[in-house]
Enzyme design. Structure first.
Site, PDB file in Angstrom:
ATOM      1  N   HIS A  42     -69.923 -94.251  46.060  1.00 49.65           N
ATOM      2  CA  HIS A  42     -70.435 -95.420  45.361  1.00 49.65           C
ATOM      3  C   HIS A  42     -69.622 -95.705  43.983  1.00 49.65           C
ATOM      4  O   HIS A  42     -69.009 -95.636  43.339  1.00 49.65           O
ATOM      5  CB  HIS A  42     -71.619 -95.670  44.718  1.00 49.65           C
ATOM      6  CG  HIS A  42     -72.062 -94.678  43.751  1.00 49.65           C
ATOM      7  ND1 HIS A  42     -72.271 -93.964  43.658  1.00 49.65           N
ATOM      8  CD2 HIS A  42     -72.126 -95.022  42.404  1.00 49.65           C
ATOM      9  CE1 HIS A  42     -73.125 -93.667  42.902  1.00 49.65           C
ATOM     10  NE2 HIS A  42     -72.490 -93.532  42.048  1.00 49.65           N
TER      11      HIS A  42
ATOM     12  N   ASN B 249     -67.901 -92.253  39.619  1.00 51.52           N
ATOM     13  CA  ASN B 249     -68.466 -90.820  38.600  1.00 51.52           C
ATOM     14  C   ASN B 249     -69.106 -90.033  40.055  1.00 51.52           C
ATOM     15  O   ASN B 249     -69.411 -90.049  40.709  1.00 51.52           O
ATOM     16  CB  ASN B 249     -69.892 -91.718  37.945  1.00 51.52           C
ATOM     17  CG  ASN B 249     -70.023 -92.433  36.239  1.00 51.52           C
ATOM     18  OD1 ASN B 249     -68.367 -92.054  35.756  1.00 51.52           O
ATOM     19  ND2 ASN B 249     -70.807 -93.283  36.869  1.00 51.52           N
TER      20      ASN B 249
END
Ligand code: AMP
Length: 112
Positions: A98, A85
């Site tokens: 991440h 994201n």
């Protein structure tokens, strides 16, 4: 400092499942699947949108780490999803790059 930097520095606990010199993988505290792991670079990189050509090796390592985690957690045959994201519309909540690895249940497509 983000919460992920504190995890990398071992200042707050996390359920770490895999690690090498460049990346750390730990279970998501709010799992969206029976297996939900986050893989983060140990170096501070805010998000995919801010990476450059200089991050090519690190980005490759993150995907290879996703594969290694999936194999370690027995996802290789059943399958798994890898998600990054980047930015507000994607729902990014922690500004430290991440990679989500999700598995052990069927995952719908398209995502919400
Ligand atoms: P994103 O929405 O892509 O930015 O993902 C951030 C993820 O970090 C969410 O899935 C959170 O549940 C997860 N998260 C937040 N704090 C922690 C923590 N202390 N340990 C593990 N996962 C966390």
């Amino acid at each position: 400092m983000t919460i992920f930097e504190k995890i990398i520095r071992r200042e707050i606990p996390a359920d770490i499942v895999w690690e090498d010199e460049d990346v750390l993988a730990f279970r998501d505290v709010n799992p969206q699947a029976p297996v939900h792991v986050l893989i983060v670079p140990k170096r501070v990189v805010p998000r995919l949108a801010e990476t450059t050509e200089a991050d090519q090796a690190l980005l490759g390592k993150l995907l290879l780490a996703a594969r290694a985690v999936a194999e370690k957690l027995d996802l290789a045959t059943s399958g798994y999803r890898v998600v990054i994201n980047s930015g507000p519309d994607a729902g990014e909540t922690v500004p430290h790059l991440h990679v989500h690895v999700l598995g052990k249940r069927p995952l719908a497509w398209p995502p919400g």
